[in-house]
Design an enzyme around this catalytic site. Structure first.
Site, PDB file in Angstrom:
ATOM      1  N   ARG A   1       0.844  -1.214   0.000  1.00 20.19           N
ATOM      2  CA  ARG A   1       0.000   0.000   0.000  1.00 20.19           C
ATOM      3  C   ARG A   1       0.871   1.253   0.000  1.00 20.19           C
ATOM      4  O   ARG A   1       0.583   2.228  -0.676  1.00 20.19           O
ATOM      5  CB  ARG A   1      -0.957  -0.014   1.212  1.00 20.19           C
ATOM      6  CG  ARG A   1      -1.633   1.324   1.448  1.00 20.19           C
ATOM      7  CD  ARG A   1      -2.894   1.274   2.307  1.00 20.19           C
ATOM      8  NE  ARG A   1      -2.870   0.351   3.410  1.00 20.19           N
ATOM      9  CZ  ARG A   1      -2.164   0.479   4.540  1.00 20.19           C
ATOM     10  NH1 ARG A   1      -1.420   1.550   4.738  1.00 20.19           N
ATOM     11  NH2 ARG A   1      -2.210  -0.446   5.485  1.00 20.19           N
TER      12      ARG A   1
ATOM     13  N   TYR B   1     -17.953  16.273 -14.276  1.00 16.69           N
ATOM     14  CA  TYR B   1     -18.451  14.894 -14.247  1.00 16.69           C
ATOM     15  C   TYR B   1     -19.441  14.732 -13.080  1.00 16.69           C
ATOM     16  O   TYR B   1     -19.151  15.176 -11.957  1.00 16.69           O
ATOM     17  CB  TYR B   1     -17.265  13.931 -14.126  1.00 16.69           C
ATOM     18  CG  TYR B   1     -17.673  12.516 -13.807  1.00 16.69           C
ATOM     19  CD1 TYR B   1     -18.591  11.840 -14.609  1.00 16.69           C
ATOM     20  CD2 TYR B   1     -17.167  11.846 -12.700  1.00 16.69           C
ATOM     21  CE1 TYR B   1     -18.985  10.548 -14.312  1.00 16.69           C
ATOM     22  CE2 TYR B   1     -17.545  10.558 -12.399  1.00 16.69           C
ATOM     23  CZ  TYR B   1     -18.462   9.914 -13.213  1.00 16.69           C
ATOM     24  OH  TYR B   1     -18.861   8.636 -12.910  1.00 16.69           O
TER      25      TYR B   1
ATOM     26  N   ASP C   1      -8.757  18.859 -13.572  1.00 15.47           N
ATOM     27  CA  ASP C   1      -9.095  17.524 -14.046  1.00 15.47           C
ATOM     28  C   ASP C   1      -8.832  17.507 -15.548  1.00 15.47           C
ATOM     29  O   ASP C   1      -9.556  18.117 -16.334  1.00 15.47           O
ATOM     30  CB  ASP C   1     -10.563  17.199 -13.719  1.00 15.47           C
ATOM     31  CG  ASP C   1     -10.913  15.763 -14.074  1.00 15.47           C
ATOM     32  OD1 ASP C   1     -10.284  15.217 -15.003  1.00 15.47           O
ATOM     33  OD2 ASP C   1     -11.817  15.192 -13.435  1.00 15.47           O
TER      34      ASP C   1
ATOM     35  N   LYS D   1      -9.653   6.407 -18.455  1.00 18.55           N
ATOM     36  CA  LYS D   1     -10.010   6.955 -19.765  1.00 18.55           C
ATOM     37  C   LYS D   1      -8.808   6.890 -20.716  1.00 18.55           C
ATOM     38  O   LYS D   1      -8.273   5.823 -20.914  1.00 18.55           O
ATOM     39  CB  LYS D   1     -10.578   8.364 -19.574  1.00 18.55           C
ATOM     40  CG  LYS D   1     -11.651   8.451 -18.452  1.00 18.55           C
ATOM     41  CD  LYS D   1     -12.854   7.626 -18.798  1.00 18.55           C
ATOM     42  CE  LYS D   1     -13.941   7.491 -17.762  1.00 18.55           C
ATOM     43  NZ  LYS D   1     -13.775   7.759 -16.388  1.00 18.55           N
TER      44      LYS D   1
HETATM   45  O1  P1T Z   1     -14.600   6.689 -12.987  1.00 17.86           O
HETATM   46  P1  P1T Z   1     -13.383   7.194 -12.270  1.00 17.86           P
HETATM   47  O2  P1T Z   1     -12.107   6.556 -12.718  1.00 17.86           O
HETATM   48  O3  P1T Z   1     -13.535   7.201 -10.780  1.00 17.86           O
HETATM   49  O4  P1T Z   1     -13.191   8.723 -12.725  1.00 17.86           O
HETATM   50  C1  P1T Z   1     -14.095   9.733 -12.383  1.00 17.86           C
HETATM   51  C2  P1T Z   1     -14.030  10.842 -13.390  1.00 17.86           C
HETATM   52  C3  P1T Z   1     -13.294  11.968 -13.074  1.00 17.86           C
HETATM   53  N1  P1T Z   1     -13.194  13.000 -13.938  1.00 17.86           N
HETATM   54  C4  P1T Z   1     -13.776  12.970 -15.150  1.00 17.86           C
HETATM   55  C5  P1T Z   1     -13.647  14.135 -16.063  1.00 17.86           C
HETATM   56  C6  P1T Z   1     -14.516  11.845 -15.531  1.00 17.86           C
HETATM   57  O5  P1T Z   1     -15.082  11.836 -16.745  1.00 17.86           O
HETATM   58  C7  P1T Z   1     -14.659  10.745 -14.626  1.00 17.86           C
HETATM   59  C8  P1T Z   1     -15.464   9.548 -14.960  1.00 17.86           C
HETATM   60  N2  P1T Z   1     -16.329   9.715 -16.036  1.00 17.86           N
HETATM   61  C9  P1T Z   1     -17.159   8.753 -16.555  1.00 17.86           C
HETATM   62  C10 P1T Z   1     -17.244   7.506 -16.074  1.00 17.86           C
HETATM   63  C11 P1T Z   1     -17.989   9.181 -17.691  1.00 17.86           C
HETATM   64  O6  P1T Z   1     -18.537   8.337 -18.433  1.00 17.86           O
HETATM   65  O7  P1T Z   1     -18.088  10.390 -17.911  1.00 17.86           O
END
Ligand code: P1T
Length: 388
Positions: free
Chosen positions: A50, A103, A175, A200
């Site tokens: 961790r 988001y 972000d 992503k």
């Molecule tokens: O899903 P996660 O890895 O926890 O990420 C969250 C997140 C944070 N910032 C942005 C700009 C994002 O688009 C996302 C997650 N978004 C999606 C799952 C979506 O389909 O838009």
């Protein structure tokens, strides 16, 4: 080193020491703990997986290099990265200014979890400096920008807003998920922190959920490193391995995502059943000039509104064959989704309405397939939705 050379090589030097095997690719270190010969002397700096893991460390080095940052930290998801950031930076009574069109899960994290602990949030239209300055308060500690935003692809001027925030000793986090470090590097533009859902573009193959924070301030890094271990939302070794593998092709993928999306945006904007097409690469985008200045390309996400409201959106989305109807974005395969009922369903209806996240809005994540096939798919779904 330039971008792709870093993406391939940083953090992955073969080990030629006695007994090592000279792996070209960093091995997947699954060990949960690391033995030592005597107390006080961890082997190679590792104690417990961790607090540090060789596969994750290699990824963290590469992530930092790609954002032009000194340090990188990998987390279990994008939301885990955001959670750890807010836990490390803020205390009860602090205030955050965030982009209004973010988001849905980020907004839910802020509203349903952090507000409970006495942290205040103001959602501002960060496309202009005036609204951001108006939103700042004496107790504002963090400016949280998402640019381009999810799902309306609004842009914020990172350089200008970072200056305004820093004059008030406010930390700036961006972000950078939609752009990826290949298209935009917030730290080099003056932000303190770049943050990603590595789920992503960075991983790029829709087979891992992860998050990352990159930064150059050593004090802040120490704080975040402490919280990464103490709160525990780390990226697993296997996800680190997959992400290390995916990231190597980031540049070639982003080029293809961007060129495919440009062609599709042009196709959609000339289709008579499409009411509006939002894509930073189109001259009709209100911040096209900023996009050209701040980004090295326009990315793979397009949002558009079709005629006929929810029934048409429903018909269109279920008529697609190649585009999968699914949340997420940034993978090699094309996806389509309905923000109002999917990714942004947790945003209050009044806020969705104010922002323009209507029932007619569709978001595409354009993949790296051959673009004529993608256009055929969109065209045929539009023909099924609007029969002559
Ligand atoms: O899903 P996660 O890895 O926890 O990420 C969250 C997140 C944070 N910032 C942005 C700009 C994002 O688009 C996302 C997650 N978004 C999606 C799952 C979506 O389909 O838009």
């Amino acid at each position: 080193m330039k971008f792709s050379t870093k993406a391939v090589h940083i953090g992955e030097k073969p080990d030629f020491s006695d007994g090592a095997s000279g792996d070209v690719v960093v091995p997947l270190h699954l060990s949960a703990t690391f033995a030592r010969r005597e107390i006080g002397k961890p082997t190679g700096g590792y104690e417990y997986s961790r607090s540090g893991n060789p596969t994750r460390n290699a990824l963290e080095k590469k992530l930092a290099a790609l954002e032009g940052a000194e340090y990188g930290l990998a987390f279990a998801s994008g939301l885990a990265a955001e959670t750890t950031l807010l836990l490390s930076l803020l205390k009860s009574g602090d205030h955050v200014v965030a982009s209004d069109d973010i988001y849905g899960g980020t907004r839910r994290l802020f509203a349903s979890i952090f507000e409970k602990f006495g942290i205040g949030f103001t959602y501002a239209d960060t496309t202009g400096a005036a609204a951001v300055v108006r939103a700042f308060r004496k107790n504002t500690r963090l400016l949280f920008l998402e640019t381009p935003t999810n799902p309306l692809l609004k842009l914020s001027d990172i350089q200008t807003l970072s200056q305004l925030a820093h004059e008030r000793s406010i930390t700036v986090a961006v972000d950078n998920t939609f752009a990826s470090p290949y298209l935009q590097q917030p730290i080099l533009l003056g932000a303190d922190i770049a943050l990603h859902s590595t789920t992503k573009y960075i991983n790029g193959h829709s087979d891992s959920v992860g998050g990352a924070i990159m930064l150059s301030d050593s004090q802040l890094h120490k704080q975040l490193r402490f919280f990464q271990n103490a709160a525990g939302a780390i990226l697993s070794p296997f996800d680190s391995f997959l992400t290390l593998r995916g990231i190597k092709t980031l540049a070639v993928r982003m080029e293809k995502h961007s060129s495919n999306a440009m062609e599709i945006a042009e196709f959609l904007s000339s289709h008579q059943k499409v009411k509006s097409t939002i894509y930073p690469g189109l001259p009709s985008h209100p911040q096209h000039e900023l996009a050209k200045r701040q980004m090295m390309g326009f990315g793979g996400i397009i949002s558009f509104e079709i005629q006929g409201g929810l029934p048409s959106a429903r018909k269109f989305l279920s008529s697609l064959e190649l585009f999968h109807l699914a949340e997420s974005l940034g993978g090699v395969e094309s996806l389509a989704e309905h923000p109002a009922s999917m990714t942004h369903a947790s945003v209050p209806a009044s806020a969705r309405k104010k922002l323009g996240i209507t029932d007619s809005l569709i978001r595409l994540s354009v993949g790296i397939e051959d673009v004529p096939d993608l256009i055929d798919d969109l065209n045929s779904a539009l023909s099924i939705t609007y029969p002559k």
